[in-house]
Structure formats: structure tokens, C-alpha cells
Design a protein around this motif. Structure first.
Motif, PDB file in Angstrom:
ATOM      1  N   GLY A 207       0.842  -1.199   0.000  1.00 18.95           N
ATOM      2  CA  GLY A 207       0.000   0.000   0.000  1.00 18.95           C
ATOM      3  C   GLY A 207       0.868   1.236   0.000  1.00 18.95           C
ATOM      4  O   GLY A 207       1.907   1.269  -0.668  1.00 18.95           O
ATOM      5  N   GLY A 208       0.468   2.236   0.771  1.00 17.54           N
ATOM      6  CA  GLY A 208       1.285   3.446   0.900  1.00 17.54           C
ATOM      7  C   GLY A 208       2.681   3.068   1.364  1.00 17.54           C
ATOM      8  O   GLY A 208       3.684   3.613   0.921  1.00 17.54           O
ATOM      9  N   SER A 209       2.754   2.145   2.292  1.00 23.67           N
ATOM     10  CA  SER A 209       4.029   1.499   2.604  1.00 23.67           C
ATOM     11  C   SER A 209       3.780  -0.008   2.540  1.00 23.67           C
ATOM     12  O   SER A 209       2.655  -0.457   2.720  1.00 23.67           O
ATOM     13  N   ASN A 235       9.098   1.185  -1.177  1.00 25.56           N
ATOM     14  CA  ASN A 235       7.721   1.637  -0.966  1.00 25.56           C
ATOM     15  C   ASN A 235       7.369   2.709  -1.996  1.00 25.56           C
ATOM     16  O   ASN A 235       8.168   3.013  -2.869  1.00 25.56           O
ATOM     17  N   ASN A 236       6.190   3.292  -1.838  1.00 26.81           N
ATOM     18  CA  ASN A 236       5.759   4.342  -2.766  1.00 26.81           C
ATOM     19  C   ASN A 236       6.814   5.447  -2.906  1.00 26.81           C
ATOM     20  O   ASN A 236       7.081   5.909  -3.992  1.00 26.81           O
ATOM     21  N   ASN A 237       7.376   5.870  -1.753  1.00 25.81           N
ATOM     22  CA  ASN A 237       8.404   6.922  -1.843  1.00 25.81           C
ATOM     23  C   ASN A 237       9.619   6.635  -0.954  1.00 25.81           C
ATOM     24  O   ASN A 237      10.434   7.510  -0.745  1.00 25.81           O
ATOM     25  N   GLY A 327      -3.728  -4.498   1.494  1.00 25.18           N
ATOM     26  CA  GLY A 327      -3.290  -3.104   1.348  1.00 25.18           C
ATOM     27  C   GLY A 327      -3.882  -2.528   0.066  1.00 25.18           C
ATOM     28  O   GLY A 327      -4.417  -3.264  -0.782  1.00 25.18           O
ATOM     29  N   GLY A 328      -3.787  -1.209  -0.079  1.00 27.27           N
ATOM     30  CA  GLY A 328      -4.404  -0.516  -1.224  1.00 27.27           C
ATOM     31  C   GLY A 328      -3.948  -1.063  -2.565  1.00 27.27           C
ATOM     32  O   GLY A 328      -4.753  -1.207  -3.491  1.00 27.27           O
ATOM     33  N   ILE A 329      -2.669  -1.390  -2.691  1.00 32.99           N
ATOM     34  CA  ILE A 329      -2.152  -1.948  -3.959  1.00 32.99           C
ATOM     35  C   ILE A 329      -2.508  -3.430  -4.056  1.00 32.99           C
ATOM     36  O   ILE A 329      -3.012  -3.906  -5.075  1.00 32.99           O
TER      37      ILE A 329
HETATM   38  P1  ADP Z   1      -1.763   3.200   3.516  1.00 36.15           P
HETATM   39  O1  ADP Z   1      -0.564   2.304   3.507  1.00 36.15           O
HETATM   40  O2  ADP Z   1      -1.417   4.645   3.531  1.00 36.15           O
HETATM   41  O3  ADP Z   1      -2.848   2.780   4.483  1.00 36.15           O
HETATM   42  P2  ADP Z   1      -3.302   1.989   1.423  1.00 36.15           P
HETATM   43  O4  ADP Z   1      -3.031   0.610   1.902  1.00 36.15           O
HETATM   44  O5  ADP Z   1      -4.710   2.463   1.417  1.00 36.15           O
HETATM   45  O6  ADP Z   1      -2.387   3.070   2.081  1.00 36.15           O
HETATM   46  O7  ADP Z   1      -2.751   2.079  -0.079  1.00 36.15           O
HETATM   47  C1  ADP Z   1      -2.768   3.297  -0.776  1.00 36.15           C
HETATM   48  C2  ADP Z   1      -2.051   3.095  -2.097  1.00 36.15           C
HETATM   49  O8  ADP Z   1      -2.733   2.092  -2.875  1.00 36.15           O
HETATM   50  C3  ADP Z   1      -2.045   4.345  -2.974  1.00 36.15           C
HETATM   51  O9  ADP Z   1      -0.878   5.065  -2.767  1.00 36.15           O
HETATM   52  C4  ADP Z   1      -2.082   3.783  -4.379  1.00 36.15           C
HETATM   53  O10 ADP Z   1      -0.754   3.804  -4.883  1.00 36.15           O
HETATM   54  C5  ADP Z   1      -2.466   2.325  -4.242  1.00 36.15           C
HETATM   55  N1  ADP Z   1      -3.641   1.970  -5.045  1.00 36.15           N
HETATM   56  C6  ADP Z   1      -4.937   2.174  -4.762  1.00 36.15           C
HETATM   57  N2  ADP Z   1      -5.725   1.694  -5.755  1.00 36.15           N
HETATM   58  C7  ADP Z   1      -4.896   1.161  -6.681  1.00 36.15           C
HETATM   59  C8  ADP Z   1      -5.083   0.497  -7.953  1.00 36.15           C
HETATM   60  N3  ADP Z   1      -6.291   0.296  -8.483  1.00 36.15           N
HETATM   61  N4  ADP Z   1      -3.984   0.098  -8.618  1.00 36.15           N
HETATM   62  C9  ADP Z   1      -2.749   0.297  -8.099  1.00 36.15           C
HETATM   63  N5  ADP Z   1      -2.512   0.898  -6.926  1.00 36.15           N
HETATM   64  C10 ADP Z   1      -3.563   1.334  -6.227  1.00 36.15           C
END
Ligand code: ADP
Length: 394
Positions: A207-209, A235-237, A327-329
Motif C-alpha cells: 500500500g502506501g508502505s 515503498n511508494n516513496n 493493502g491498497g495496492i
Molecule cells: P496506507 O498504507 O497509507 O494505508 P493503502 O493501503 O490504502 O495506504 O494504499 C494506498 C495506495 O494504494 C495508494 O498510494 C495507491 O498507490 C495504491 N492503489 C490504490 N488503488 C490502486 C489500484 N487500483 N492500482 C494500483 N494501486 C492502487
């Protein structure tokens, strides 16, 4: 009935869930999020189980003020009577150094979190400031911390030890701790219910991380993040695994100080630094589709990173029963799941292209696959709430 207010804090974000426990059952009475904490105006959104959503803007100076703001809204809306109605507040705290598990927020805990702040410079100060501020505002309120390192306390010593002089480990605690413990614990507990025979699980929290965890019989036996959240997968960054001997040539060439170099490695690296496009995988993939070579390399490298750790962890586990993407990804990117899984045929793993396109939780592998692949949404707050409840019972 125990009512527990769980907080998940980011640099400028404040997320909460307010739980009521009755016997073995729990329900979420309210959840919410504040963005842009510390800015002139923060956006606040609170949701109730009946579907009501309260949204507004307010000037919220810090995380302690964010708690007070949400508390007063819940009081106004009749969810909380008064302070005595809250049994405890619980934190999804990050680095507790020698402290692990679920602990009372007291002077000793604050001292230990301060001691290890250099290992979690982006996270510990936010939690410390909220803990101290809430203690000042509401001295009678019980505060409990569940550390993100806790689930990884079962990793064997040989796997948390770096190849550095032994006294660094003894004197400074320079070793692997691992993070995202609540998420990996949630995945381990959920797979135990959904697939009871699965002893060997790999949980990919992307996800974000991002981090990956190997779970054997419900216990963490390996994880990618180390002494800090910076290592392991990139991670993302953030940089992820990196060669420390590159620091000197980078600093000499660009004239950066150590702090400036570390800031670039922790804020402008990972997907963002490699692609030059964004820290959001969606935008990186769009750019890659449009022919951006760096963006394609960033995606390929990320997937290859994940694949490598899965291979390493399948070796540690001596096989694999379940592979989970969360996670988001992990939940949203079917393309990433496909790319990672296409090289796991040697484990007898077979992704189902139709199931992999699903947008809800469930299995994304074929019936014949020897490894069950899951897409599962994580719920870190429920784990923290459960741990705080157990702590209160004891
Ligand atoms: P956090 O770690 O901040 O809780 P998340 O687990 O919600 O974050 O993940 C957020 C990340 O998920 C975003 O930065 C984005 O890069 C990624 N993301 C969300 N939807 C998609 C998608 N459909 N395809 C690829 N990446 C995605």
C-alpha cells in the motif's frame, strides 16, 4: 461493556475507530478520518453504522486536538456520554524498541519510545506528542499502545540479526524488528478461519508502505522491514533495501548532508524516485502504458522485489499453502497480482484470470492451484482493539 477508541496516526492524518465490546462480540460505533492536521483547515469525516456521514472543516492544530474534536462530535451525536464512557484509548503505535506487545502508556513507555525515535523519526514523534497531549487534556483517561513490531516477536533470532558487530545489537538494539504487525496478524487470523489447513502463509501488505511477512502456524517467522520501516521492499516513496556504502559517493557528488541524503531516500525514492512520475502506482502504471520507460522499470522492479521475497519466504516455510495480497495496492491491483504470480508456477500456484479481476475479498487462484491465493482487505484497527481489550481484561 468496554468502549475503546483506537487511533492510527500519520504525519498529517488522524484515523480512528470507536469500538464497543460486549462479551466476545465487538461492534464499531463510529469511524472517522481527519486530513491536513496542522494546516489552517482540516477536513473531517465521521461515519456511523446506520450510514450517516458527518463531514466538515475545522482548524486542527495537532493530533491531540484531533482527538478532542472527534470526541466532542461523538458526544454531540450521542455516541459517547462523557469521558467515563470511554474505557481506554488505544494506539496503533509504531516503534517501542525493547517494548513489544500491548502496553500501558506511562512514563517508562514514553522514555523507551523517545529512545528509539531515531529508528522511527517519521512516526514516533507524532504518537509521543498525541500521548502526552491527551494525558494533559484528560489525565484520568487510560491510554494503551499496541506496537506494530509486536506480531514479529516470534521471528527466530538468527533472522532478526544483522551481520554487524555483536555489541551494536546488544547496546543499541540494532536488529530487525519488523512492522505492519497488526495487518499481518489480521491476515494470519483471517486465513486461519477461511482456510483452516493452511499452515504456511505469506502475507503481502502492499500500500502506501509495503511489507511481506511469512507466517507459520499463525506466528510471524520472517518479515521484510528491519530496524526501521525503510528496509525490505521499496515503498511508494521510500528506498527499501539499499547499499549503505553508496551514501558517501552520493553525498560527495551532490554535496548533500547525511540528513538531506536520508530525506531523499525516505521521501523521494521508491516508486516516485524511480519512475519520476508519482508515488501512486495507478499513475505509474498509466505512464508505463503510455510508453514511459522509467515508469515501466519502477513497476517491474517493484514486482520483482515482491517475487524475490516470496521465493525466499517459501524456502523459509518449506513450501506454501496460502499467498495473500492486502493493502491498497495488494487488493486493488489485479495487474500486480498477475505479474507477481506468473513466476510462481514452480510452487504449483495458478492464478485464475477471471477471479483475479474481482473487486471483493476472496480467492483469486484456480481450484487446481496448490497454493490458494487470496485478495483480502486488512483491518488493522480491529486487531489493535482486540489486543487492548485483552490487555484491559488482564
Ligand atoms: P496506507 O498504507 O497509507 O494505508 P493503502 O493501503 O490504502 O495506504 O494504499 C494506498 C495506495 O494504494 C495508494 O498510494 C495507491 O498507490 C495504491 N492503489 C490504490 N488503488 C490502486 C489500484 N487500483 N492500482 C494500483 N494501486 C492502487
Amino acid at each position: 461493556m468496554d468502549k475503546i477508541f483506537i487511533m492510527n496516526l500519520g504525519t498529517t492524518s488522524f484515523k480512528f475507530k470507536f469500538y464497543a465490546f460486549s462479551g466476545a462480540c465487538s461492534e464499531v460505533l463510529a469511524s472517522g478520518e481527519l486530513e491536513s492536521v496542522g494546516a489552517d483547515s482540516s477536513r473531517c469525516e465521521i461515519s456511523y453504522p446506520d450510514g450517516r456521514v458527518i463531514a466538515g472543516e475545522a482548524a486542527i492544530a495537532d493530533h491531540g486536538a484531533a482527538f478532542s474534536h472527534c470526541f466532542s462530535i461523538l458526544q454531540r451525536d450521542g455516541i459517547i456520554r462523557d469521558l467515563s464512557d470511554v474505557t481506554a484509548v488505544g494506539y496503533k503505535a509504531v516503534h517501542g524498541g525493547n517494548l513489544s506487545g500491548t502496553c500501558l502508556v506511562d512514563d517508562a513507555l514514553i522514555r523507551e519510545m523517545e529512545r528509539v525515535t531515531p529508528l522511527a523519526p517519521a512516526h514516533n514523534p507524532i504518537y509521543l506528542s498525541a500521548m502526552k497531549d491527551i494525558r494533559k487534556r484528560y489525565p484520568q483517561l487510560l491510554q494503551v499502545a499496541r506496537f506494530e513490531t509486536s506480531f514479529h516477536g516470534t521471528i527466530p533470532e538468527k533472522r532478526v540479526t544483522y551481520g554487524v558487530p555483536y555489541q551494536w545489537k546488544e547496546e543499541l538494539g540494532i536488529r530487525r524488528y519488523g512492522f505492519h504487525g497488526s495487518s499481518h496478524q489480521y491476515i494470519a487470523q483471517t486465513v486461519a478461519k477461511l482456510q483452516p489447513g493452511a499452515r504456511r502463509i505469506i502475507s503481502c501488505h502492499l500500500g502506501g508502505s509495503s511489507s511481506i511477512c511469512a507466517v507459520l502456524d499463525g506466528k510471524s517467522v520472517a518479515t521484510t522491514m528491519g530496524a526501521t520501516v525503510q528496509s525490505g521492499l521499496f515503498n511508494n516513496n521510500r528506498v527499501g533495501d539499499f547499499e549503505p556504502f553508496c551514501l558517501k559517493p552520493i553525498m560527495e557528488h551532490y554535496g548533500y548532508t547525511l540528513d538531506e541524503t536520508l530525506a531523499i531516500l525516505s521521501k523521494k525514492s521508491g516508486l516516485l524516485g524511480l519512475s519520476g512520475v508519482s508515488n501512486d502506482l495507478r499513475l505509474v502504471l498509466e505512464a508505463a502504458d503510455a510508453g514511459n520507460r522509467q515508469a515501466k522499470l519502477a513497476f517491474d522492479t517493484f514486482c520483482d522485489n515482491i517475487l524475490g521475497y516470496i521465493g525466499m519466504y517459501a524456502a523459509y516455510l518449506n513450501g506454501l499453502d496460502a499467498l495473500v495480497f492486502t493493502g491498497g495496492i495488494g487488493t486493488n491491483s489485479d495487474i500486480l497480482r498477475q505479474k507477481v504470480c506468473e513466476n510462481l508456477g514452480y510452487l504449483g500456484l495458478e492464478l485464475d484470470p477471471v477471479k483475479n479481476a474481482r473487486r471483493d475479498d476472496g480467492i483469486v487462484s484456480t481450484d487446481a492451484s496448490k497454493v490458494t491465493v487470496w485478495r483480502l482487505k486488512t483491518d488493522e484497527e480491529s486487531v489493535v482493539a482486540g489486543c487492548v481489550r485483552e490487555f484491559l481484561k488482564q
